[in-house]
Design a protein around this motif. Structure first.
Motif, PDB file in Angstrom:
ATOM      1  N   PHE A 160     105.827  84.367 -48.407  1.00  0.00           N
ATOM      2  CA  PHE A 160     105.886  85.459 -48.637  1.00  0.00           C
ATOM      3  C   PHE A 160     104.169  85.647 -48.016  1.00  0.00           C
ATOM      4  O   PHE A 160     103.788  86.395 -47.340  1.00  0.00           O
ATOM      5  CB  PHE A 160     105.313  86.084 -49.141  1.00  0.00           C
ATOM      6  N   HIS A 207     103.757  86.066 -43.773  1.00  0.00           N
ATOM      7  CA  HIS A 207     103.824  87.628 -43.962  1.00  0.00           C
ATOM      8  C   HIS A 207     102.096  88.055 -43.756  1.00  0.00           C
ATOM      9  O   HIS A 207     102.072  88.840 -43.050  1.00  0.00           O
ATOM     10  CB  HIS A 207     104.767  88.140 -44.763  1.00  0.00           C
ATOM     11  N   ARG A 208     101.820  87.947 -44.876  1.00  0.00           N
ATOM     12  CA  ARG A 208      99.872  88.701 -44.813  1.00  0.00           C
ATOM     13  C   ARG A 208      99.492  87.731 -43.672  1.00  0.00           C
ATOM     14  O   ARG A 208      98.175  88.970 -43.172  1.00  0.00           O
ATOM     15  CB  ARG A 208      99.983  88.340 -46.418  1.00  0.00           C
ATOM     16  N   SER A 218      95.551  91.652 -51.982  1.00  0.00           N
ATOM     17  CA  SER A 218      96.073  90.494 -50.937  1.00  0.00           C
ATOM     18  C   SER A 218      95.312  89.417 -50.959  1.00  0.00           C
ATOM     19  O   SER A 218      95.631  87.590 -50.720  1.00  0.00           O
ATOM     20  CB  SER A 218      96.152  90.767 -49.842  1.00  0.00           C
ATOM     21  N   VAL A 229     111.752  92.604 -53.340  1.00  0.00           N
ATOM     22  CA  VAL A 229     110.202  92.502 -52.721  1.00  0.00           C
ATOM     23  C   VAL A 229     110.524  94.012 -51.324  1.00  0.00           C
ATOM     24  O   VAL A 229     110.000  94.471 -51.367  1.00  0.00           O
ATOM     25  CB  VAL A 229     110.677  91.237 -51.904  1.00  0.00           C
ATOM     26  N   TYR A 236     114.292  88.329 -52.559  1.00  0.00           N
ATOM     27  CA  TYR A 236     114.157  88.781 -51.592  1.00  0.00           C
ATOM     28  C   TYR A 236     114.387  90.138 -51.326  1.00  0.00           C
ATOM     29  O   TYR A 236     113.392  91.386 -51.142  1.00  0.00           O
ATOM     30  CB  TYR A 236     114.736  88.274 -49.943  1.00  0.00           C
ATOM     31  N   LEU A 256     110.318  91.894 -43.883  1.00  0.00           N
ATOM     32  CA  LEU A 256     109.122  90.022 -43.948  1.00  0.00           C
ATOM     33  C   LEU A 256     108.937  89.455 -42.538  1.00  0.00           C
ATOM     34  O   LEU A 256     110.094  88.895 -41.558  1.00  0.00           O
ATOM     35  CB  LEU A 256     110.063  89.515 -44.934  1.00  0.00           C
ATOM     36  N   TYR A 265     106.414  95.345 -47.154  1.00  0.00           N
ATOM     37  CA  TYR A 265     107.355  94.764 -47.249  1.00  0.00           C
ATOM     38  C   TYR A 265     108.717  95.018 -47.404  1.00  0.00           C
ATOM     39  O   TYR A 265     109.705  94.777 -48.058  1.00  0.00           O
ATOM     40  CB  TYR A 265     106.996  93.859 -48.390  1.00  0.00           C
ATOM     41  N   ILE A 296     103.854  90.007 -55.549  1.00  0.00           N
ATOM     42  CA  ILE A 296     103.895  90.723 -55.142  1.00  0.00           C
ATOM     43  C   ILE A 296     103.782  92.053 -55.451  1.00  0.00           C
ATOM     44  O   ILE A 296     103.473  93.034 -55.927  1.00  0.00           O
ATOM     45  CB  ILE A 296     104.865  90.956 -53.879  1.00  0.00           C
TER      46      ILE A 296
END
Lengths: 691, 691
Positions: free
Chosen positions: B110, B113-114, B94, A679, A676, B143, B140, B84
């Motif tokens: 993740f 999140h997208r 993406s 990122v 984390y 999050l 990012y 990422i």
């Protein structure tokens, strides 16, 4: 982790909701429990529940959903070891261990030693072999498994490739795996546990192949578990379920065993290689064992489906969603219990009816089996063929209903069904092999169809036909084995309401359906349709037969109640529900009967089904309560007997190692540093790299 | 562990068997791949396959079947972090991350999140909020997750209980969880990952409840991931599948956030509490998003079913069982490939046809969606309602076909389907939620049925009805919205052979079925049947509509090929197979059509289906090859493209930590001491205790 202090109690509470459902019972749950569940199971479970509840540090399975496969295996070993100790202390019996395993849904490595290795030794050994192998096995001084399936050979036992060749020079057998395809595979208890394997191998004596025969091969040292020379053995790896079991593989590189290790009940190889087969043993007895194993599967499928129906019905009665869409106003305003919705009733209530029919079938079928075994002991093998064909059909039908049924129950619980804490997932995966083993359901239906077709042909030929439950309905609905399209059926002209009210008419409809399907398939095959092209029809025939038999056994078991029993009204409703649901699910069959249903009649079936479900809805919770399953067995937040669903569900999540105060912070901190932070703070990282 | 040196090669080899199947192809697999799989998927997968194959230490998923849940989560985090990085390096997009996630069947934290957090911010924020929240999210630096579902509230968004109360004194919102039932639950990426949650909560301003609205709540520190004051957050625990995702729970104890954190696109609360709603935004646009999500589900279900059909068809063509039972002699003598058996064809080939129809539907439906969005941009909202109703029906139908289909494929692989190395189990469990989320399939069918019923009522009332694919078939087969029983159907008097040969007649049969079902249900509801009592019929209506639409889209997509394309013959066979299988599975419907099929016609359907399957059998391997799936994606010993099934299956087992030389001996030795020795040598232990 602590719950926020600010939380107020839920209104209405799910616990109150479940209690309110129970208050509606029209019958005694305790009396129903005594009627529907066999005595041995009831008493055995009560005893084992007491014993296991006293040692939660060994027997609690609440944490199993958090375990890795190896942790699960070790948990199963710990439980297995303790149960053997209790056995040795004389506190429990072997049968009670089986009950405990089933209650916990733990299939540990010692179970097959009892369920397959010992019975095989009992059946296939001489007295000398019993002394050498069976007695140590009973004392757990050797641990065994039964190695039949090969990686490239499942149902086709004749096609097995492992060889067992007699070597006259040393008076031994040489057991050998020629290619990877002959690698023994799926063998339960072999992966880590077994010291000895009964290996099914092509017996070769004096250059002659004598077919597959079992031979006992030591594979691991009993002293330290080291693998013996020439043996390659291991675990076949993780599976969809059943992961507490060490299913294993085995390859043998010309491993020698003494001649005495060949199981000699059905074949004897003497020193020097003379082969003889004892005259007195009738191989038909083997049918008895196959039938017995399938009576057990039918019993188990009833109990396993009951776990799912119990969880789903209880949860559907306390889970609320939307208001006012159900026909009746939700009690106390607010959202309606989802069990009020016709679509939820349609998914769950026929399954409850099937579940009752399966329990009843299991008891009636077991009685039938015991009668046949008594006949067998008197030298009458005749009932066995019918029993075997019916056992195959029932195994297919009940295991299929169970697996599809657990899935239906899971989905009926909505998203929460997908959580392990529903209790329906690991359990589903563990039960899944029932549709494959002891005869893949798709292969097995051929056994049932083959028998029905043979009976039809015999009736046609005017040959003598044994009087069995199967031939009785074929005779009743066929004319010398043939459909008589113009002949009136016994249910002709009856309304659906009349059919639903009369158990004998229900059996007539179902028997007529199965009998005419058998005759039609016999016609097509007589006209040249190949066996292969007939396979799809055979599935349907097998199921039509099973649905007749299940309804018939259900009725037989209900008839053991005294007239006027207060259980009879709801049981009659369940039988009618089972019947209407069978018709509704097979509407295509009804139109194709020689005396077909009309479209209006089929619509009546649907209406009658909907009405009956609405009538039974208030009994649903009490009906599943009557299965008598312990919370320890359900292992489910959604299905708790006290109805405290969401409290327990949340509590269980807090017990996840990711959340627990003693383990969570370290895991999460490590992940933060590794994944984390890089990122979230990539820019900082770059900046720092530049400094 | 080493394989015995004595093993000889298998004869015949499975690799040769698969190659022999491929030699029978009647069409170009490459051309079919270009036709059936959309370009973005094909190119994206090829690119990601190259990139990921170059970094096996990060991206290999071969070991995932051995992993505990925490190991799987960490694996997903490692992969997610690397993707990422690749994104930041500009090497991938993406969208390509989404493709990679799907190829690996890793649903890491993740992803949402997208897929959910960023799109929600894009749709629901003002420009100021975009700067504050969206831009950091895209980098990012925060999050996020989307927290809607509560433990006691699934489909009913209006019933959510979490509150978001405006506090004029401090110009903040106070977000609060009143009881356990309001605990946010199932929220993807919340369990461990998210620093911010978009919380759906009942907005309360000046004591007035304004309905559910989204508000952004920080839950963990971005600096060190520590949980913020008033927040109780964690992982909801293990699930049936999807265990790489940290679905989480969240309870808030009067947590304050600034006023700007309320998503303000559809509602604005000004300082002091004045509430306004911007006039220019049409909430119908939200339909567009829902439809878009469902176009993606339809696309994904095609690809996911393809994994299972690829594995099962390939394995069925090399797995041999019994000899001579199939109609044709097994090639080269010995046992027959199980694909020769009618029962295996019956289970797999219609599924391959459905799979083709689903891929084609996905492409045609996406084109249809894009056209409708263009209309929308021109201010025409009319096509959207039909598109939404159809999207709901397609989501239900395709996800159901996929989940049941994967299960069918697993069972068709026999016992080996149950091994994790089949690739069909973890994968099945991961896909399972598709039948629940984005509208539970049982609830969703009501959307489709509601629309169809509304159209029928409008036609009956003579009201103006938008011209859509749905209204076209309702008009074609109904007379002003009503069934005209005496009227000849367009397929009357045609033989099954003619129907199977004529795509338009096929659509006429399927359209007639759906239209008359809609009219019949409208009749019953007009006569007073309640909504609740109509729910079962609505499921069937939704599916009948979907089966018409899928056949129609399949045809539309096939019509994009030039006339005379060498792909057309096999595609026509697949369309006919899809059609006949739909009829065969719904024989009850055929008898109930106002112009019903006869029993002889239904028997003809079954015969035609069996003949067609036998004809297509030799194309089966090439048909699934054309889906173009990489071995990395299949992650299956049984489905390997080179056919080296048993070699790899055994090798994979050897890689199990229980078997590996570097880890197995220690585990096994510990278990021996703890569990096996006390069982095997109980007598010694007692003796020693006595000494």
């Amino acid at each position: 982790m602590q719950l926020p202090k600010s939380l107020v109690p839920m209104e209405p509470s799910t616990a109150d909701g479940l209690a309110a459902e129970r208050a509606k019972a029209s019958f005694s749950v305790a009396a129903m429990n005594e009627f529907i569940v066999d005595e041995a199971t009831r008493k055995g479970e009560a005893k084992m529940e007491r014993i296991m509840a006293a040692e939660p540090e060994i027997f609690s399975v609440r944490t199993k959903y958090f375990m890795s496969r190896h942790e699960k295996m070790e948990h199963a070993l710990k439980i297995g070891r303790r149960l053997i100790e209790l056995l040795r202390e004389g506190r429990i019996t072997s049968d009670e261990i089986t009950i405990a395993d089933s209650m916990l849904d733990i299939n540990g490595p010692f179970g097959l030693h009892r369920a397959m290795f010992i019975p095989t030794l009992e059946n296939l050994t001489t007295d000398e072999q019993k002394r050498l192998f069976l007695e140590p096995a009973r004392r757990y001084e050797i641990l065994g498994c039964y190695a039949q399936t090969e990686i490239g050979h499942g149902s086709n036992v004749q096609g097995l490739e492992t060889t067992c060749t007699y070597v006259p020079e040393t008076d031994e057998f040489e057991v050998h795996t020629p290619s990877i395809r002959a690698c023994k595979w799926w063998v339960g208890s072999l992966g880590v546990t077994a010291t000895h394997a009964i290996v099914m191998a092509q017996l070769v004596v004096g250059g002659k192949r004598l077919g597959p025969n079992p031979v006992l091969v030591p594979v691991r040292s009993t002293a330290d578990h080291s693998v013996l020379p020439g043996v390659t053995v291991g675990d076949i790896g993780p599976k969809f379920g059943f992961n507490t079991m060490d299913n294993g593989f085995l390859m043998l590189d010309r491993v020698r065993v003494p001649r005495i290790n060949l199981m000699q009940r059905y074949i004897t190889v003497e020193r020097g290689g003379r082969v003889s087969r004892p005259p007195s043993v009738d191989p038909k007895v083997a049918y008895g064992t196959m039938v017995f194993v399938r009576t057990q599967i039918v019993q188990r499928t009833s109990q396993m489906l009951a776990r799912a129906t119990t969880v789903a019905v209880r949860y559907a009665s306390v889970r609320r969603q939307f208001a006012g869409m159900a026909d009746r106003a939700a009690a106390g305003g607010g959202e309606s219990p989802v069990l009020d919705y016709a679509m939820v009733q349609y998914r769950l209530l026929p399954l409850v009816a099937r579940n009752y029919a399966m329990y009843a079938t299991s008891q009636a079928f077991t009685r039938h089996y015991e009668q046949s075994m008594a006949e067998l002991a008197r030298g009458n093998f005749a009932p066995l063929k019918e029993l075997h064909a019916t056992a195959c059909g029932l195994k297919r039908w009940t295991s299929d209903v169970m697996i599809r049924g657990i899935d239906t129950c899971r989905h009926a619980c909505g998203g929460h069904g997908f959580s392990q804490f529903s209790g329906l997932n690991e359990f589903y995966a563990n039960q899944y092999p029932n549709i494959i083993w002891e005869g893949d359901n798709y292969v097995l239906s051929q056994q049932t169809a083959r028998f029905l077709l043979a009976q039809v042909r015999a009736l046609r030929a005017g040959a003598e036909v044994e009087d069995t439950q199967t031939t009785q309905y074929l005779r009743r609905h066929l004319d010398a084995g043939r459909v008589a399209p113009a002949a009136p059926t016994r249910f002709a002209g009856r309304s659906v309401r009349e059919l639903a009210a009369d158990p004998q008419l229900q059996l007539d409809v179902l028997g007529y359906r199965a009998a005419t399907q058998a005759a039609a398939l016999a016609d097509r095959m007589e006209a040249g349709q190949s066996w292969n092209r007939s396979l799809v029809a055979m599935q349907r025939l097998s199921d039509a037969h099973a649905e007749y038999i299940v309804a018939s056994y259900f009725r037989q078991h209900v008839q053991t109640l005294p007239p006027g029993s207060p259980l009879l009204p709801v049981l009659s409703q369940l039988a009618a529900l089972l019947f209407l649901h069978t018709l509704e699910q097979n509407a295509g069959d009804l139109f194709r009967l020689p005396a077909p249903f009309s479209a209006a009649q089929v619509a009546d079936v649907e209406d009658a089904l909907a009405r009956l479900m609405a009538e039974l809805r208030d009994q649903a919770v009490s009906l599943v309560d009557a299965f008598g399953l312990h919370d320890m067995t359900l292992n489910s937040a959604l299905g708790r007997s006290d109805g405290r669903v969401y409290e327990d569900y949340l509590q269980w999540a807090l017990e996840d190692p990711l959340n627990r105060d003693d383990s969570g912070p370290a895991i999460r901190a490590a992940w933060f540093e590794r994944y984390y932070r890089p990122v979230l703070h990539a820019a900082d990282a770059k900046k720092q790299a530049r400094l």
